[in-house]
Design an enzyme around this catalytic site. Structure first.
Site, PDB file in Angstrom:
ATOM      1  N   TRP A  10      39.847  35.872  54.998  1.00 25.37           N
ATOM      2  CA  TRP A  10      40.303  37.271  55.054  1.00 25.37           C
ATOM      3  C   TRP A  10      41.543  37.524  54.214  1.00 25.37           C
ATOM      4  CZ3 TRP A  10      39.941  39.196  60.854  1.00 25.37           C
ATOM      5  CH2 TRP A  10      38.581  39.330  61.192  1.00 25.37           C
ATOM      6  N   LYS A  11      42.217  36.445  53.791  1.00 27.21           N
ATOM      7  CA  LYS A  11      43.502  36.602  53.092  1.00 27.21           C
ATOM      8  C   LYS A  11      44.423  37.476  53.946  1.00 27.21           C
ATOM      9  CE  LYS A  11      40.993  35.804  48.908  1.00 27.21           C
ATOM     10  NZ  LYS A  11      40.963  35.846  47.466  1.00 27.21           N
ATOM     11  N   HIS A  93      44.376  26.574  48.556  1.00 27.64           N
ATOM     12  CA  HIS A  93      43.796  27.766  47.923  1.00 27.64           C
ATOM     13  C   HIS A  93      44.602  28.092  46.661  1.00 27.64           C
ATOM     14  CE1 HIS A  93      42.580  31.893  47.174  1.00 27.64           C
ATOM     15  NE2 HIS A  93      41.503  31.621  47.891  1.00 27.64           N
ATOM     16  N   GLU A 165      36.543  26.663  43.741  1.00 27.51           N
ATOM     17  CA  GLU A 165      36.864  28.064  43.518  1.00 27.51           C
ATOM     18  C   GLU A 165      37.517  28.233  42.149  1.00 27.51           C
ATOM     19  OE1 GLU A 165      37.078  30.374  47.508  1.00 27.51           O
ATOM     20  OE2 GLU A 165      39.078  29.866  46.843  1.00 27.51           O
ATOM     21  N   SER A 210      34.096  35.612  44.170  1.00 30.01           N
ATOM     22  CA  SER A 210      33.245  36.795  43.991  1.00 30.01           C
ATOM     23  C   SER A 210      31.802  36.608  44.462  1.00 30.01           C
ATOM     24  CB  SER A 210      33.290  37.274  42.530  1.00 30.01           C
ATOM     25  OG  SER A 210      34.617  37.635  42.173  1.00 30.01           O
ATOM     26  N   GLY A 231      35.782  35.704  50.139  1.00 33.11           N
ATOM     27  CA  GLY A 231      36.978  36.525  50.331  1.00 33.11           C
ATOM     28  C   GLY A 231      36.601  37.950  50.687  1.00 33.11           C
ATOM     29  N   GLY A 232      36.639  38.829  49.697  1.00 34.07           N
ATOM     30  CA  GLY A 232      36.433  40.264  49.914  1.00 34.07           C
ATOM     31  C   GLY A 232      35.219  40.597  50.782  1.00 34.07           C
TER      32      GLY A 232
HETATM   33  P1  PGA Z   1      36.639  36.459  46.661  1.00 30.09           P
HETATM   34  O1  PGA Z   1      37.695  35.352  47.197  1.00 30.09           O
HETATM   35  O2  PGA Z   1      35.332  36.187  47.361  1.00 30.09           O
HETATM   36  O3  PGA Z   1      37.238  37.786  47.073  1.00 30.09           O
HETATM   37  O4  PGA Z   1      36.545  36.286  45.195  1.00 30.09           O
HETATM   38  C1  PGA Z   1      37.313  34.034  47.437  1.00 30.09           C
HETATM   39  C2  PGA Z   1      38.499  33.244  47.915  1.00 30.09           C
HETATM   40  O5  PGA Z   1      39.607  33.456  47.424  1.00 30.09           O
HETATM   41  O6  PGA Z   1      38.373  32.365  48.797  1.00 30.09           O
END
Ligand code: PGA
Length: 250
Positions: A10-11, A93, A165, A210, A231-232
């Site tokens: 979720w950041k 990360h 990543e 992504s 992430g998003g």
């Molecule tokens: P993202 O992020 O799916 O929004 O690109 C992935 C992550 O940073 O773990």
């Protein structure tokens, strides 16, 4: 075949009511065919451990102190994460490597701290665009994983999850192609296999950067891609569920 894992990162996003709505909406539609985890900001761990209890969603954090306790203002230890029901913790990360001065040695120490507390580290590795364009991808990835192997021993990877990543694919909408991901995943597995072939065979290697409902299935179809770090798309129940379901179809 390795059962796939889809972990959400979720950041620095979330909110008490949004978190609850997301978990309730996912709950009924999750399947056991894929392991699923949500790595949430520290303040939401207590709320989330209540919400995911009794579901197949595991809880994770996004960082961990390399220390167990002491005068480390602002830090959170593995013991604390464990008390709040965490099973996973992301270490290394790229956002933490780049913005919070976490070099390979510090990441290796955090990886060791996670294991000391019975948490499963999700160890992130990945190259920047400049590194890829200058042909350094494998050198960078090797350096990042070797730092952990040298510090903790290859055997500890059996209690961990790796996540490839590429920095240029995170939050940019520019996903690595399935072939690009497969190439790096195979490289990682091969590097571990040179030290312990059996362990390498069972090693979980996630792809992150992504991943969306529209590209997850082709990514997860690759031989060495064992799931995703999302992430998003992990902030939207329907999107995250669609990615989890894409993982079950492989
Ligand atoms: P993202 O992020 O799916 O929004 O690109 C992935 C992550 O940073 O773990």
């Amino acid at each position: 075949m390795r059962r796939k894992l889809v972990a959400g990162n979720w950041k620095m996003h979330g909110g008490l009511s949004a978190n609850e709505a997301l978990v309730r909406s996912m709950q009924a539609r999750l399947t056991d065919a894929v392991a699923c985890a949500l790595c949430v900001p520290f303040p939401y761990l207590a709320q989330m451990s209540g919400l995911v209890g009794g579901t197949s969603i595991a809880l994770g954090a996004q960082s961990i102190s390399e220390h167990d306790s002491g005068a480390y203002t602002g830090e959170v230890s593995g013991g604390m994460l464990k008390e709040f029901g965490c099973e996973y913790v992301i270490v290394g990360h790229s956002e933490r490597r780049a913005m919070f001065a976490e070099g390979d040695a510090r990441v290796a120490a955090k990886f060791a701290a996670a294991l000391r507390h019975g948490l499963t580290p999700i160890l992130c590795v990945g190259e920047t665009l400049a590194e890829r364009e200058s042909g350094e991808t494998e050198t960078v990835i090797a350096r990042q994983i070797d730092a952990v192997i040298e510090n903790s021993g290859v055997g500890t990877l059996g209690k961990a999850v790796l996540a490839y990543e590429p920095v240029w694919a995170i939050g940019t909408g520019r996903t690595a192609t399935p072939d690009q991901a497969q190439q790096v995943h195979a490289f990682l597995r091969g590097r571990v296999a040179a030290l312990d072939a059996t362990l390498a065979n069972g090693l979980m290697i996630l792809y992150g950067g992504s991943v969306k409902a529209s590209n997850a299935a082709e990514m997860f179809a690759m031989a060495d891609v064992d799931g995703g770090l999302i992430g998003g798309a992990s902030l939207v129940a329907d999107d995250f569920l669609a990615i989890c379901h894409a993982a079950t179809r492989q």
